[in-house]
Design an enzyme around this catalytic site. Structure first.
Site, mmCIF file in Angstrom:
data_model
loop_
_atom_site.group_PDB
_atom_site.id
_atom_site.type_symbol
_atom_site.label_atom_id
_atom_site.label_comp_id
_atom_site.label_asym_id
_atom_site.label_seq_id
_atom_site.Cartn_x
_atom_site.Cartn_y
_atom_site.Cartn_z
ATOM 1 N N LYS A 1 0.805 -1.218 -0.009
ATOM 2 C CA LYS A 1 0.069 0.107 0.208
ATOM 3 C C LYS A 1 0.978 1.143 -0.058
ATOM 4 O O LYS A 1 2.279 1.115 0.269
ATOM 5 C CB LYS A 1 -1.188 -0.097 1.227
ATOM 6 C CG LYS A 1 -1.979 -1.146 1.434
ATOM 7 C CD LYS A 1 -2.751 -1.223 2.269
ATOM 8 C CE LYS A 1 -3.864 -2.424 2.233
ATOM 9 N NZ LYS A 1 -4.691 -2.269 3.446
ATOM 10 N N GLU A 39 -9.193 -10.197 -7.969
ATOM 11 C CA GLU A 39 -8.499 -8.951 -7.745
ATOM 12 C C GLU A 39 -7.193 -9.004 -8.661
ATOM 13 O O GLU A 39 -6.784 -7.975 -9.482
ATOM 14 C CB GLU A 39 -7.748 -9.184 -6.512
ATOM 15 C CG GLU A 39 -8.818 -8.869 -5.446
ATOM 16 C CD GLU A 39 -8.537 -8.947 -3.936
ATOM 17 O OE1 GLU A 39 -7.410 -9.482 -3.658
ATOM 18 O OE2 GLU A 39 -9.312 -8.717 -2.937
ATOM 19 N N HIS A 46 -1.779 -5.391 1.263
ATOM 20 C CA HIS A 46 -2.986 -6.265 1.222
ATOM 21 C C HIS A 46 -2.717 -7.686 0.543
ATOM 22 O O HIS A 46 -1.986 -7.508 -0.448
ATOM 23 C CB HIS A 46 -4.052 -5.416 0.149
ATOM 24 C CG HIS A 46 -5.219 -6.186 0.104
ATOM 25 N ND1 HIS A 46 -6.440 -6.304 0.626
ATOM 26 C CD2 HIS A 46 -5.312 -7.162 -1.576
ATOM 27 C CE1 HIS A 46 -7.190 -7.209 -0.178
ATOM 28 N NE2 HIS A 46 -6.455 -7.546 -1.272
ATOM 29 N N ASN A 88 -1.961 -0.501 7.064
ATOM 30 C CA ASN A 88 -1.304 -1.679 7.312
ATOM 31 C C ASN A 88 -0.454 -2.551 6.259
ATOM 32 O O ASN A 88 -0.137 -3.539 6.253
ATOM 33 C CB ASN A 88 -2.519 -2.425 7.933
ATOM 34 C CG ASN A 88 -3.427 -2.948 6.910
ATOM 35 O OD1 ASN A 88 -3.344 -2.431 5.498
ATOM 36 N ND2 ASN A 88 -4.126 -3.848 7.137
ATOM 37 N N THR A 108 -5.032 -8.443 10.201
ATOM 38 C CA THR A 108 -5.160 -7.131 9.509
ATOM 39 C C THR A 108 -4.748 -5.920 10.306
ATOM 40 O O THR A 108 -4.487 -5.230 9.914
ATOM 41 C CB THR A 108 -6.798 -7.017 9.215
ATOM 42 O OG1 THR A 108 -7.079 -8.062 8.349
ATOM 43 C CG2 THR A 108 -7.108 -5.907 8.591
ATOM 44 N N PHE A 138 -15.495 2.974 7.424
ATOM 45 C CA PHE A 138 -14.210 3.621 7.118
ATOM 46 C C PHE A 138 -13.964 3.489 5.494
ATOM 47 O O PHE A 138 -12.706 3.843 4.982
ATOM 48 C CB PHE A 138 -13.079 2.898 7.757
ATOM 49 C CG PHE A 138 -13.109 1.179 7.604
ATOM 50 C CD1 PHE A 138 -12.687 0.856 6.380
ATOM 51 C CD2 PHE A 138 -13.727 0.566 8.495
ATOM 52 C CE1 PHE A 138 -12.657 -0.706 6.377
ATOM 53 C CE2 PHE A 138 -13.996 -0.698 8.415
ATOM 54 C CZ PHE A 138 -13.399 -1.317 7.418
ATOM 55 N N TYR A 166 -12.422 -2.713 -3.092
ATOM 56 C CA TYR A 166 -12.949 -2.818 -1.981
ATOM 57 C C TYR A 166 -14.412 -2.927 -1.902
ATOM 58 O O TYR A 166 -15.057 -2.564 -0.827
ATOM 59 C CB TYR A 166 -12.183 -1.625 -1.009
ATOM 60 C CG TYR A 166 -10.879 -1.745 -0.482
ATOM 61 C CD1 TYR A 166 -10.443 -3.020 -0.043
ATOM 62 C CD2 TYR A 166 -9.802 -0.866 -0.850
ATOM 63 C CE1 TYR A 166 -9.068 -3.061 0.547
ATOM 64 C CE2 TYR A 166 -8.564 -0.955 -0.295
ATOM 65 C CZ TYR A 166 -8.264 -2.244 0.408
ATOM 66 O OH TYR A 166 -6.965 -2.329 0.616
ATOM 67 N N ARG A 169 -1.025 -14.914 3.771
ATOM 68 C CA ARG A 169 -1.906 -14.320 4.648
ATOM 69 C C ARG A 169 -1.178 -14.526 6.056
ATOM 70 O O ARG A 169 -1.071 -13.405 6.999
ATOM 71 C CB ARG A 169 -3.162 -14.723 4.834
ATOM 72 C CG ARG A 169 -4.069 -13.957 3.509
ATOM 73 C CD ARG A 169 -5.438 -14.478 3.650
ATOM 74 N NE ARG A 169 -6.146 -13.689 4.684
ATOM 75 C CZ ARG A 169 -6.843 -12.461 4.727
ATOM 76 N NH1 ARG A 169 -6.352 -11.663 3.636
ATOM 77 N NH2 ARG A 169 -7.452 -12.261 5.629
HETATM 78 P P1 CMP Z 1 -7.064 -4.758 3.704
HETATM 79 O O1 CMP Z 1 -6.641 -6.456 3.826
HETATM 80 O O2 CMP Z 1 -6.473 -4.141 2.552
HETATM 81 O O3 CMP Z 1 -8.640 -5.018 3.348
HETATM 82 C C1 CMP Z 1 -9.392 -3.909 3.888
HETATM 83 C C2 CMP Z 1 -8.612 -3.009 4.512
HETATM 84 O O4 CMP Z 1 -9.605 -1.982 5.507
HETATM 85 C C3 CMP Z 1 -7.935 -3.410 5.575
HETATM 86 O O5 CMP Z 1 -6.857 -4.017 5.016
HETATM 87 C C4 CMP Z 1 -7.418 -2.344 6.543
HETATM 88 O O6 CMP Z 1 -6.515 -1.441 5.927
HETATM 89 C C5 CMP Z 1 -8.726 -1.358 6.223
HETATM 90 N N1 CMP Z 1 -9.431 -1.242 7.669
HETATM 91 C C6 CMP Z 1 -10.188 -1.878 8.432
HETATM 92 N N2 CMP Z 1 -10.650 -1.546 9.559
HETATM 93 C C7 CMP Z 1 -10.361 -0.436 9.427
HETATM 94 C C8 CMP Z 1 -10.658 0.795 10.168
HETATM 95 N N3 CMP Z 1 -11.543 0.779 11.446
HETATM 96 N N4 CMP Z 1 -10.417 2.092 9.927
HETATM 97 C C9 CMP Z 1 -9.661 2.214 8.631
HETATM 98 N N5 CMP Z 1 -9.261 1.099 7.876
HETATM 99 C C10 CMP Z 1 -9.770 -0.083 8.332
#
Ligand code: CMP
Length: 143
Positions: A9, A126, A115, A112, A91, A57, A49, A85
């Site tokens: 990311k 994807e 992905h 984070n 996550t 969010f 997404y 994973r």
């Molecule tokens: P990802 O695996 O890319 O899939 C969905 C993303 O949503 C996840 O990683 C996080 O980066 C993001 N995400 C999940 N929970 C929250 C949250 N509470 N606030 C902001 N981003 C979130």
């Protein structure tokens, strides 16, 4: 052979973690089948997404993922979806074990680092969203 979609990311690219992260998957023994540095459009982010569109969010997520270059990748190997994973960790980086990518480099859930597809169906979807067929290479790689 199983394939997955992984994406470093904007925070991971900004923090110069592209080499470190791709190196972990190479050293593990997976095969890189496709990769590109790109800026995601709003349209692609909303498709990617889509399952989160009703989450509070969602707007923040789309804004962040389109905020700068990402490094999109296709990796191939036995059980690569599940193993990748595990290598990424939970996550939420607060819950990710040390030794995992998010455990070692992340602090907050919105940033984070990486992905990864969570199932065969999402991997296929994807990869199809991010890569043209001729951008996913089929080549021989020695073990
Ligand atoms: P990802 O695996 O890319 O899939 C969905 C993303 O949503 C996840 O990683 C996080 O980066 C993001 N995400 C999940 N929970 C929250 C949250 N509470 N606030 C902001 N981003 C979130």
């Amino acid at each position: 052979m199983e394939k997955t979609f992984l994406m470093i990311k904007p925070d991971g690219v900004q923090r110069s973690l592209v080499g470190e992260i791709t190196s972990r998957f190479e050293k593990k023994g997976f095969k890189l089948a496709g990769a590109k540095l790109m800026v995601i459009s709003n349209e692609l982010a909303e498709k990617h997404y889509g399952e989160h569109k009703d989450k509070p969010f969602f707007g923040e997520l789309v804004d962040f993922i389109t905020s700068g270059p990402v490094f999109a990748m296709v990796w191939e190997g036995e059980n690569v979806i599940g193993t990748a994973r595990q290598m990424m960790g939970a996550t939420n980086p607060k819950e990710a074990a040390p030794g995992t990518i998010r455990g070692d480099y992340g602090v907050i859930v919105g940033k984070n680092i990486i992905h990864g597809s969570d199932s065969q169906e999402s991997a296929e979807r994807e990869i199809g969203l991010f890569f043209e067929e001729n951008e996913v290479l089929d080549y021989q790689k020695d073990e």
